[in-house]
Design a protein around this motif. Structure first.
Motif, PDB file in Angstrom:
ATOM      1  N   TYR A 246       0.819  -1.201   0.000  1.00 46.00           N
ATOM      2  CA  TYR A 246       0.000   0.000   0.000  1.00 46.00           C
ATOM      3  C   TYR A 246       0.861   1.263   0.000  1.00 46.00           C
ATOM      4  O   TYR A 246       2.012   1.244   0.439  1.00 46.00           O
ATOM      5  CB  TYR A 246      -0.949  -0.004   1.208  1.00 46.00           C
TER       6      TYR A 246
ATOM      7  N   GLU B 186      -6.696   1.135  -5.572  1.00 49.38           N
ATOM      8  CA  GLU B 186      -7.142   0.501  -4.333  1.00 49.38           C
ATOM      9  C   GLU B 186      -5.990   0.327  -3.344  1.00 49.38           C
ATOM     10  O   GLU B 186      -6.204  -0.022  -2.191  1.00 49.38           O
ATOM     11  CB  GLU B 186      -7.835  -0.832  -4.623  1.00 49.38           C
TER      12      GLU B 186
ATOM     13  N   VAL C 122      -3.967   2.879  -2.672  1.00 46.03           N
ATOM     14  CA  VAL C 122      -3.579   4.218  -2.233  1.00 46.03           C
ATOM     15  C   VAL C 122      -4.424   4.649  -1.037  1.00 46.03           C
ATOM     16  O   VAL C 122      -5.645   4.516  -1.057  1.00 46.03           O
ATOM     17  CB  VAL C 122      -3.734   5.236  -3.383  1.00 46.03           C
ATOM     18  N   LEU C 123      -3.765   5.125  -0.013  1.00 48.77           N
ATOM     19  CA  LEU C 123      -4.447   5.622   1.183  1.00 48.77           C
ATOM     20  C   LEU C 123      -4.132   7.092   1.363  1.00 48.77           C
ATOM     21  O   LEU C 123      -2.992   7.515   1.199  1.00 48.77           O
ATOM     22  CB  LEU C 123      -3.963   4.868   2.423  1.00 48.77           C
ATOM     23  N   LEU C 124      -5.156   7.848   1.695  1.00 48.96           N
ATOM     24  CA  LEU C 124      -4.991   9.280   1.902  1.00 48.96           C
ATOM     25  C   LEU C 124      -5.354   9.578   3.345  1.00 48.96           C
ATOM     26  O   LEU C 124      -6.470   9.303   3.766  1.00 48.96           O
ATOM     27  CB  LEU C 124      -5.962  10.009   0.967  1.00 48.96           C
ATOM     28  N   ILE C 125      -4.413  10.105   4.096  1.00 48.39           N
ATOM     29  CA  ILE C 125      -4.663  10.318   5.516  1.00 48.39           C
ATOM     30  C   ILE C 125      -4.558  11.800   5.836  1.00 48.39           C
ATOM     31  O   ILE C 125      -3.523  12.417   5.609  1.00 48.39           O
ATOM     32  CB  ILE C 125      -3.673   9.480   6.350  1.00 48.39           C
ATOM     33  N   GLN C 126      -5.654  12.365   6.312  1.00 43.47           N
ATOM     34  CA  GLN C 126      -5.672  13.781   6.691  1.00 43.47           C
ATOM     35  C   GLN C 126      -5.380  13.894   8.178  1.00 43.47           C
ATOM     36  O   GLN C 126      -5.801  13.055   8.956  1.00 43.47           O
ATOM     37  CB  GLN C 126      -7.044  14.396   6.395  1.00 43.47           C
TER      38      GLN C 126
ATOM     39  N   PRO D 106     -11.193   3.199   2.205  1.00 43.46           N
ATOM     40  CA  PRO D 106      -9.946   2.583   1.760  1.00 43.46           C
ATOM     41  C   PRO D 106     -10.176   1.211   1.126  1.00 43.46           C
ATOM     42  O   PRO D 106     -11.024   0.449   1.587  1.00 43.46           O
ATOM     43  CB  PRO D 106      -9.140   2.452   3.055  1.00 43.46           C
ATOM     44  N   GLN D 107      -9.470   0.933   0.076  1.00 39.17           N
ATOM     45  CA  GLN D 107      -9.477  -0.332  -0.665  1.00 39.17           C
ATOM     46  C   GLN D 107     -10.731  -0.529  -1.506  1.00 39.17           C
ATOM     47  O   GLN D 107     -10.902  -1.573  -2.114  1.00 39.17           O
ATOM     48  CB  GLN D 107      -9.334  -1.554   0.272  1.00 39.17           C
TER      49      GLN D 107
ATOM     50  N   VAL E 196      -9.280   9.017   7.068  1.00 40.80           N
ATOM     51  CA  VAL E 196      -8.537   7.967   6.370  1.00 40.80           C
ATOM     52  C   VAL E 196      -9.378   7.489   5.195  1.00 40.80           C
ATOM     53  O   VAL E 196     -10.440   6.915   5.382  1.00 40.80           O
ATOM     54  CB  VAL E 196      -8.235   6.792   7.324  1.00 40.80           C
ATOM     55  N   ARG E 197      -8.892   7.782   3.991  1.00 38.66           N
ATOM     56  CA  ARG E 197      -9.722   7.486   2.833  1.00 38.66           C
ATOM     57  C   ARG E 197      -8.912   6.925   1.675  1.00 38.66           C
ATOM     58  O   ARG E 197      -7.688   6.985   1.673  1.00 38.66           O
ATOM     59  CB  ARG E 197     -10.432   8.770   2.371  1.00 38.66           C
ATOM     60  N   GLY E 198      -9.636   6.400   0.719  1.00 34.18           N
ATOM     61  CA  GLY E 198      -9.021   5.954  -0.511  1.00 34.18           C
ATOM     62  C   GLY E 198      -9.485   6.852  -1.652  1.00 34.18           C
ATOM     63  O   GLY E 198     -10.332   7.722  -1.471  1.00 34.18           O
TER      64      GLY E 198
END
Lengths: 217, 421
Positions: A85, A108, A110-114, B340-341, B320-322
């Motif tokens: 990931y 799928e 890729v993770l986006l963390i704010q 996510p995913q 936490v998102r995709g």
């Protein structure tokens, strides 16, 4: 707030790392496992032939929008296709999904963390680096001290991941414990990559890298 | 006649053990019964004559690798929960209960073993009323064996039918049905503090016990949860609560505790806490990822889920998102956030190259001096009111950056929408 490591284990890890570095220096091998960058010129100039796996690389870009993310896309695509990931921690701009997909990054993965604060960002970066399922972590800390870079380096080593820190161009004036430090300059065609520091490799080189996007069919 | 094998667990009076009010003792036994259900589908408990918990093990001992291994597991679990206890195994519930009071040789399997074990034990261990025990003593009897040698009819005549029935049940000669504890459809467990607790770290110990018991309940039901709620009771304040969510069905107490700790760290409680309640209303099938064996893919998935859960517990679910592509020609609608995913692959990779980053909203700019390539015309959206008619270019900015800009064909204005990072 970061989760404090027990002093003992931190010390052990540091010692282990030192011991490994000494062994590497003796054997003349690359100090890190490398993941090919996808750019021949760059791979030829990096120890091991690519981005350092299990370490931190700092990218200091003169401006936003000169190809600083495109430089990473091939390795991100490679890691993600291998099932790992990609975590982006508090990116200052939105990674554009169709562009990543075009360049062969499976979305799928890729993770986006704010986050709400620099501390949260550093904590999240460390957590993601430590997770063996994560292949690369991209962070944009507005400010970071050596102690924290070192800490993230240990996390990257523990998780076997590539840690990328985008830092402002002024950071190039200071030293940093990061394994690899690259300055990025805009060029009319492509991107100039100046190797400011390369653990176990040569510093001072400047390479031209063609980061023009290629669409993966 | 009971053909089963019964494990009896004798617990100290819980009121003394963990500093809870006597009224909460039953609640504690309920939680323990739910926990014990993971080992046996026939669980029963009794509060009179000291809390006793029975598990019928005949059916489960082959499942868990023989009764010695099973007993070791159960005892380890009780110790982990923090309960001091005495366990005994016998072919009758009353026999097992009696043997919990002896110092050694507390496990017998067959009826004849039970009988010979009972023979030498003192009469005082029998669960008979004090006046019956006194009458037996004055009749010159000292050991259980002496009493068991007497004919049942004679005992019934002299000491009452209840005493006779008890002795037959003790030896497994008469059936001794136990009220089977029924697993509730939802889970709710409450822990009352001896005083008020101000610090969330002081809740971790009882919370750990609650979560271990909860794990036992989930194993017993062979199910898992996606979320559970922790409710905090306060003396002079309405109860407050937090819900802890998981990205995949889970039933691992260690994972629950990790997440709860992350959440408690950032929690501002409105007042001191007098009691803690763990609640779960919805259950799902246990995930394919089992605690015991998983391949590397499953392991990786589990590691990722642990990371996602930790991040969400600390930062919030929405943080936490995709990313996903969307089928829309307008760049600003060509993507969206997803769980996510859960991304869907880009529907259209044959469009000209797109920049790696996008501005959330196009920004009005002066007409750019240097256009590197273009135009690419994008027209769409007349059917949903968001109609766009634009010519896109790659432009070079003064600092060397490459911009993705467009001219709005309706108004003629220029906008910056993306960066070739």
């Amino acid at each position: 707030m970061s989760i404090p490591l027990p002093i003992g284990s931190q010390r052990t890890q540091t010692l282990e790392q030192l011991a490994r570095l000494c062994r590497n220096a003796e054997s003349g091998r690359a100090p890190w496992l490398a993941a090919p960058s996808g750019f021949t010129e760059l791979d030829a100039s990096l120890p091991g032939g690519g981005w350092p796996i299990g370490a931190i690389a700092e990218l200091m870009s003169d401006a936003i929008g000169i190809g600083e993310l495109s430089l990473l896309v091939p390795v991100l695509s490679r890691l993600a296709r291998a099932g790992r990931y990609i975590a982006c921690i508090a990116p200052p701009y939105l990674p554009y999904a169709p562009a990543l997909a075009q360049r062969g990054v499976p979305l799928e993965r890729v993770l986006l963390i704010q986050t709400c604060s620099l501390q949260q960002s550093l904590w999240a970066t460390e957590q993601a680096l430590r997770c063996p399922a994560v292949g690369a972590v991209l962070g944009w800390p507005a400010y970071i001290v050596d102690k924290n870079v070192r800490r993230l380096q240990l996390a990257a080593e523990a998780g076997g991941s590539l840690g990328i820190l985008y830092r402002p161009p002024e950071a190039a004036l200071e030293s940093s414990p990061a394994a690899l430090r690259l300055r990025l300059h805009a060029m009319p065609e492509g991107l100039a990559v100046e190797i400011q520091k390369s653990r176990g490799g040569r510093a001072g080189l400047t390479l031209r890298v063609g980061v023009a996007p290629t669409v993966v069919a | 006649m009971n053909a089963g094998l019964w494990l009896c667990i004798r617990l100290p009076r819980l009121a003394h053990e963990v500093g809870i009010a006597a009224a909460a003792e039953q609640a504690a036994m309920e939680r323990l019964a739910a926990w014990a259900y993971q080992w046996s589908s026939l669980v029963s408990y009794r509060l009179a004559d000291g809390p006793l918990l029975w598990l019928e093990l005949a059916a489960s001992r082959t499942l868990f690798g023989g009764h010695a291994a099973l007993l070791a597991n159960i005892e380890a679990g009780l110790t982990q929960l923090g309960y001091s206890h005495a366990c005994a195994l016998a072919p009758s519930p009353a026999g097992a209960a009696l043997l919990t009071q002896v110092g050694q040789q507390r496990c017998v399997i067959t009826h004849s073993q039970l009988r010979s074990r009972l023979d030498s034990l003192p009469l005082a261990l029998l669960a008979l009323p004090p006046d019956v025990l006194a009458a037996l003593q004055s009749a010159g009897l000292r050991r259980i064996g002496q009493l068991l040698e007497l004919p049942a009819a004679a005992i019934a005549r002299r000491f009452g039918p209840a005493a006779s029935l008890y002795l037959q049940r003790l030896c497994g000669a008469a059936s001794d049905p136990r009220p089977a504890w029924r697993m509730p459809a939802t889970y709710s467990a409450r822990f009352e503090f001896a005083g008020e607790v101000h610090d969330t770290t002081a809740m971790l110990f009882p919370l750990r016990r609650l979560l271990l018991e909860f794990q036992g309940y989930l194993r017993g039901r062979d199910c898992a949860v996606l979320r559970f709620t922790l409710e905090f009771e306060h003396y002079r304040h309405a109860a407050s609560s937090v819900t802890i969510g998981m990205s995949a069905p889970a039933r691992d107490a260690a994972q629950f505790l990790l997440l709860a700790r992350e959440r408690l760290q950032s929690l501002a409680l409105p007042a001191a806490v007098s009691a803690l309640r763990l609640q779960a209303l919805e259950f799902t099938a246990a995930s394919v990822v089992q605690a015991d064996f998983f391949g590397s893919d499953a392991q990786q998935l589990q590691q990722l889920q642990l990371l996602l859960d930790r991040l969400q517990a600390r930062l919030g679910d929405q943080q936490v998102r995709g990313l996903s592509s969307a089928a829309d020609h307008r760049p600003e609608r060509g993507w969206h956030f997803v769980t996510p995913q859960q991304s869907t692959p880009g529907p259209d990779t044959r469009s000209p190259a797109r920049p790696c980053t996008l501005l959330h909203n196009p920004r009005r700019i002066e007409p750019p001096a240097t256009l590197l390539s273009g135009p690419e015309r994008i027209e769409s959206g007349w059917w949903d009111g968001g109609d766009a008619s634009r010519d896109y270019y790659v432009a070079r900015a003064a600092d060397g950056a490459r911009w993705w800009v467009f001219q709005d064909l309706a108004g003629g204005g220029w906008y910056l929408q993306g960066l070739w990072t």
